[in-house]
Motif scaffolding. Structure first.
Motif, mmCIF file in Angstrom:
data_model
loop_
_atom_site.group_PDB
_atom_site.id
_atom_site.type_symbol
_atom_site.label_atom_id
_atom_site.label_comp_id
_atom_site.label_asym_id
_atom_site.label_seq_id
_atom_site.Cartn_x
_atom_site.Cartn_y
_atom_site.Cartn_z
ATOM 1 N N LEU A 1 0.824 -1.207 0.000
ATOM 2 C CA LEU A 1 0.000 0.000 0.000
ATOM 3 C C LEU A 1 0.858 1.256 0.000
ATOM 4 O O LEU A 1 0.578 2.218 -0.725
ATOM 5 C CB LEU A 1 -0.936 -0.003 1.207
ATOM 6 C CG LEU A 1 -2.096 -0.996 1.168
ATOM 7 C CD1 LEU A 1 -2.898 -0.929 2.460
ATOM 8 C CD2 LEU A 1 -3.003 -0.733 -0.023
ATOM 9 N N SER A 2 1.909 1.256 0.805
ATOM 10 C CA SER A 2 2.775 2.431 0.892
ATOM 11 C C SER A 2 3.461 2.712 -0.442
ATOM 12 O O SER A 2 3.569 3.870 -0.872
ATOM 13 C CB SER A 2 3.830 2.223 1.987
ATOM 14 O OG SER A 2 3.217 2.109 3.252
ATOM 15 N N LEU A 3 3.902 1.663 -1.123
ATOM 16 C CA LEU A 3 4.538 1.840 -2.428
ATOM 17 C C LEU A 3 3.518 2.307 -3.463
ATOM 18 O O LEU A 3 3.842 3.123 -4.340
ATOM 19 C CB LEU A 3 5.195 0.537 -2.877
ATOM 20 C CG LEU A 3 6.409 0.091 -2.058
ATOM 21 C CD1 LEU A 3 6.935 -1.250 -2.553
ATOM 22 C CD2 LEU A 3 7.523 1.138 -2.123
ATOM 23 N N ASN A 4 2.286 1.804 -3.363
ATOM 24 C CA ASN A 4 1.228 2.278 -4.268
ATOM 25 C C ASN A 4 0.989 3.775 -4.082
ATOM 26 O O ASN A 4 0.891 4.540 -5.048
ATOM 27 C CB ASN A 4 -0.074 1.523 -4.005
ATOM 28 C CG ASN A 4 -0.064 0.117 -4.575
ATOM 29 O OD1 ASN A 4 0.868 -0.262 -5.279
ATOM 30 N ND2 ASN A 4 -1.099 -0.644 -4.278
ATOM 31 N N PHE A 5 0.874 4.194 -2.815
ATOM 32 C CA PHE A 5 0.631 5.605 -2.526
ATOM 33 C C PHE A 5 1.791 6.464 -3.023
ATOM 34 O O PHE A 5 1.585 7.525 -3.616
ATOM 35 C CB PHE A 5 0.436 5.815 -1.029
ATOM 36 C CG PHE A 5 -0.774 5.120 -0.450
ATOM 37 C CD1 PHE A 5 -1.811 4.711 -1.273
ATOM 38 C CD2 PHE A 5 -0.872 4.883 0.913
ATOM 39 C CE1 PHE A 5 -2.930 4.069 -0.753
ATOM 40 C CE2 PHE A 5 -1.983 4.244 1.442
ATOM 41 C CZ PHE A 5 -3.015 3.832 0.611
ATOM 42 N N LEU A 6 3.019 6.014 -2.773
ATOM 43 C CA LEU A 6 4.201 6.759 -3.187
ATOM 44 C C LEU A 6 4.256 6.895 -4.702
ATOM 45 O O LEU A 6 4.543 7.979 -5.231
ATOM 46 C CB LEU A 6 5.459 6.060 -2.671
ATOM 47 C CG LEU A 6 6.807 6.698 -3.045
ATOM 48 C CD1 LEU A 6 6.898 8.106 -2.487
ATOM 49 C CD2 LEU A 6 7.960 5.842 -2.527
ATOM 50 N N GLU A 7 3.968 5.802 -5.409
ATOM 51 C CA GLU A 7 4.012 5.823 -6.867
ATOM 52 C C GLU A 7 2.962 6.767 -7.443
ATOM 53 O O GLU A 7 3.211 7.476 -8.422
ATOM 54 C CB GLU A 7 3.805 4.396 -7.391
ATOM 55 C CG GLU A 7 4.188 4.196 -8.851
ATOM 56 C CD GLU A 7 3.040 4.402 -9.810
ATOM 57 O OE1 GLU A 7 3.299 4.475 -11.023
ATOM 58 O OE2 GLU A 7 1.876 4.502 -9.348
ATOM 59 N N ARG A 8 1.790 6.819 -6.822
ATOM 60 C CA ARG A 8 0.749 7.724 -7.286
ATOM 61 C C ARG A 8 1.170 9.180 -7.092
ATOM 62 O O ARG A 8 0.984 10.020 -7.987
ATOM 63 C CB ARG A 8 -0.562 7.451 -6.552
ATOM 64 C CG ARG A 8 -1.263 6.169 -6.966
ATOM 65 C CD ARG A 8 -2.567 5.977 -6.182
ATOM 66 N NE ARG A 8 -3.496 7.079 -6.403
ATOM 67 C CZ ARG A 8 -4.389 7.124 -7.392
ATOM 68 N NH1 ARG A 8 -4.487 6.108 -8.238
ATOM 69 N NH2 ARG A 8 -5.200 8.155 -7.530
ATOM 70 N N LEU A 9 1.751 9.491 -5.944
ATOM 71 C CA LEU A 9 2.208 10.860 -5.675
ATOM 72 C C LEU A 9 3.297 11.279 -6.655
ATOM 73 O O LEU A 9 3.330 12.429 -7.108
ATOM 74 C CB LEU A 9 2.723 10.965 -4.233
ATOM 75 C CG LEU A 9 1.659 10.847 -3.130
ATOM 76 C CD1 LEU A 9 2.318 10.764 -1.762
ATOM 77 C CD2 LEU A 9 0.686 12.019 -3.183
ATOM 78 N N GLN A 10 4.168 10.357 -7.000
ATOM 79 C CA GLN A 10 5.238 10.661 -7.947
ATOM 80 C C GLN A 10 4.709 10.923 -9.347
ATOM 81 O O GLN A 10 5.392 11.523 -10.174
ATOM 82 C CB GLN A 10 6.253 9.514 -7.978
ATOM 83 C CG GLN A 10 7.089 9.396 -6.712
ATOM 84 C CD GLN A 10 7.998 8.181 -6.719
ATOM 85 O OE1 GLN A 10 7.793 7.233 -7.485
ATOM 86 N NE2 GLN A 10 9.013 8.199 -5.877
ATOM 87 N N ASN A 11 3.476 10.460 -9.614
ATOM 88 C CA ASN A 11 2.861 10.689 -10.922
ATOM 89 C C ASN A 11 1.760 11.755 -10.843
ATOM 90 O O ASN A 11 0.808 11.740 -11.633
ATOM 91 C CB ASN A 11 2.284 9.376 -11.457
ATOM 92 C CG ASN A 11 3.359 8.440 -11.977
ATOM 93 O OD1 ASN A 11 3.761 8.522 -13.131
ATOM 94 N ND2 ASN A 11 3.828 7.541 -11.118
ATOM 95 N N ASP A 12 1.918 12.666 -9.855
ATOM 96 C CA ASP A 12 1.031 13.824 -9.711
ATOM 97 C C ASP A 12 -0.433 13.440 -9.514
ATOM 98 O O ASP A 12 -1.351 14.093 -10.026
ATOM 99 C CB ASP A 12 1.155 14.755 -10.931
ATOM 100 C CG ASP A 12 2.560 15.323 -11.080
ATOM 101 O OD1 ASP A 12 3.185 15.612 -10.041
ATOM 102 O OD2 ASP A 12 3.044 15.450 -12.224
#
Length: 218
Positions: free
Chosen positions: A79-90
């Motif tokens: 979940l944390s990696l999913n959230f991080l990846e979404r933030l990195q893609n604006d």
């Protein structure tokens, strides 16, 4: 998507080790243990065929995998990696749109538990359901014998208390999820949609947005 197995980079391990008790003195290197788990998931090798001494003994690796699975560590990392990846893609950290689907998988002959025949796909094995966002990142998984219907089993994908559910407004799935699943989705305040297909179209047609979950299976 990786074309072959590669070990964790220093930056990747820096993120993952925050979720496990890696500072305690122990004989095993937990980074090597995590690499071994990723090796198994990437190659599909049996636990007993985990190459030694490249990795720790398979029983030690399985011990940590089972422990991290039961205490929620693997889910938290995902979940944390999913959230991080979404933030990195604006994008916002949590999704507003979810995509659900299932896939029937054949089992090896010696595996008897949770096994059944999917009469539609003619597959003797298990069925796995996933809930993903528009980028194909997995948020929930449910696995069961392939002879059970999608709609009632798909309810196991729903968790209104999960961190990713706070913005979830709509779930898109195919028509096999109508009925029990659709009702359960609406009961927790989320819209359920089935993609429309033009009556004049024939053969295989790529459905808008839902192709993402097919890519995740692939």
């Amino acid at each position: 998507m990786q074309s072959h197995y590669t070990r964790l980079t220093d930056d990747q391990w820096k993120v993952i080790k925050q979720f496990i008790n890696w500072q305690r003195n122990r004989e095993l290197d937990l980074r090597n243990v995590f690499d071994a788990i990723l090796y198994i998931t990437r190659t599909g090798v049996q636990w007993r065929n985990l190459p030694f001494p490249n990795f720790p003994d398979w029983q030690a690796v399985y011990y940590y995998f089972d422990k991290w699975k039961k205490n929620g560590v693997i889910e938290k990392i995902n979940l944390s990696l999913n959230f991080l990846e979404r933030l990195q893609n604006d994008r916002q950290a949590t999704p507003s749109l979810g995509l659900a689907d299932s896939q029937s998988i054949k089992l090896a002959p010696m595996i008897c538990s949770h096994r059944g025949i999917d009469g539609n796909k003619k597959v003797n094995g298990r069925k796995r359901h996933v809930l993903v966002d528009v980028r194909g990142r997995i948020y929930q998984v449910h696995v069961h014998a392939a002879n059970f219907h999608d709609s009632p089993q798909g309810v196991n994908l729903l968790d209104e208390k999960a961190p990713y559910s706070e913005r979830l407004e709509t779930i898109i799935a195919d028509k096999t999820y109508r009925g029990t699943f659709a009702k359960a989705v609406k009961q927790i305040g989320i819209e359920f949609e089935v993609p429309n297909r033009e009556k004049s179209t024939k053969g295989f047609v790529i459905e808008a947005k839902r192709w993402v979950v097919e890519r995740t299976f692939a």
